[in-house]
Enzyme design. Structure first.
Site, PDB file in Angstrom:
ATOM      1  N   ARG A  58      14.476 -29.400  15.285  1.00 44.36           N
ATOM      2  CA  ARG A  58      13.302 -30.262  15.459  1.00 44.36           C
ATOM      3  C   ARG A  58      12.051 -29.700  14.786  1.00 44.36           C
ATOM      4  O   ARG A  58      11.090 -30.437  14.573  1.00 44.36           O
ATOM      5  CB  ARG A  58      13.066 -30.560  16.935  1.00 44.36           C
ATOM      6  CG  ARG A  58      14.235 -31.365  17.521  1.00 44.36           C
ATOM      7  CD  ARG A  58      14.061 -31.871  18.919  1.00 44.36           C
ATOM      8  NE  ARG A  58      13.380 -30.973  19.829  1.00 44.36           N
ATOM      9  CZ  ARG A  58      12.883 -31.354  20.992  1.00 44.36           C
ATOM     10  NH1 ARG A  58      12.965 -32.607  21.380  1.00 44.36           N
ATOM     11  NH2 ARG A  58      12.297 -30.481  21.775  1.00 44.36           N
ATOM     12  N   GLU A  95      18.981 -17.502  27.943  1.00 46.08           N
ATOM     13  CA  GLU A  95      19.136 -17.313  29.386  1.00 46.08           C
ATOM     14  C   GLU A  95      20.579 -16.932  29.725  1.00 46.08           C
ATOM     15  O   GLU A  95      20.816 -16.081  30.570  1.00 46.08           O
ATOM     16  CB  GLU A  95      18.738 -18.594  30.117  1.00 46.08           C
ATOM     17  CG  GLU A  95      18.638 -18.403  31.607  1.00 46.08           C
ATOM     18  CD  GLU A  95      18.080 -19.629  32.304  1.00 46.08           C
ATOM     19  OE1 GLU A  95      18.209 -19.693  33.530  1.00 46.08           O
ATOM     20  OE2 GLU A  95      17.525 -20.511  31.628  1.00 46.08           O
TER      21      GLU A  95
END
Length: 170
Positions: A58, A95
């Site tokens: 993006r 994460e």
């Protein structure tokens, strides 16, 4: 113009518990695009930029437009294995696991002044890895700018050495 009016929240995407900031409504509106592009460019003031680096995927929406406006080259940062020529890589923590970004070895020249752009600053891992790639090739990161910053994730703390600018904060 309030650009937040053009950001749509998508619940539980890409996984449960995540609220995804969808910028496709902004991309459908030429006035919103122009406004965002001007705001991103204004963050730089009179600073000279040689290359605008955009992160997959993006970051590819606005980085090439910024490059044209700044009379600079555009450099894509891709996920591992996506670039066709000689490249260097930087692995960074997620994460749950790791990811790797790559840049062509000839994309940045020593001394190039570089703007790093992405759509969202979240945890800062992607931007930090991108800045490391730019610096390994001899470039100077002049600024990191973003359409959206998720302040609660504190990604800015990984970019303390750089000028960080964001249009919208959540």
């Amino acid at each position: 113009m309030n650009l937040k009016d053009y950001i749509r929240d998508i619940q539980d995407f890409p996984s449960e518990g995540i609220v995804f900031k969808d910028l496709t409504p902004l991309l459908k509106n030429p006035d919103a695009i122009k406004y965002a592009l001007t705001a991103l460019q204004n963050f730089l003031g009179d600073q000279k930029i040689d290359k605008v680096v955009g992160m997959e995927s993006r970051g590819f929406f606005f980085a090439p437009m910024l490059a044209v406006q700044l009379n600079a080259g555009f450099v894509p940062i891709r996920k591992a294995g996506k670039l066709p020529s000689a490249s260097i890589s930087e692995t960074y923590g997620l994460e749950y696991g790791k990811d790797t970004l790559e840049i062509h070895t000839d994309a940045i020249q020593k001394g190039d002044k570089v703007l790093v752009h992405d759509d969202v600053l979240a945890t800062g891992g992607t931007a930090e890895a991108t800045c490391k790639l730019v610096e390994r090739l001899g470039g100077t990161v002049v600024q990191c700018n973003f359409l959206i910053e998720l302040d609660f994730l504190k990604g800015r703390t990984k970019l303390n050495a750089f000028d960080v600018q964001s249009i919208m904060h959540y």
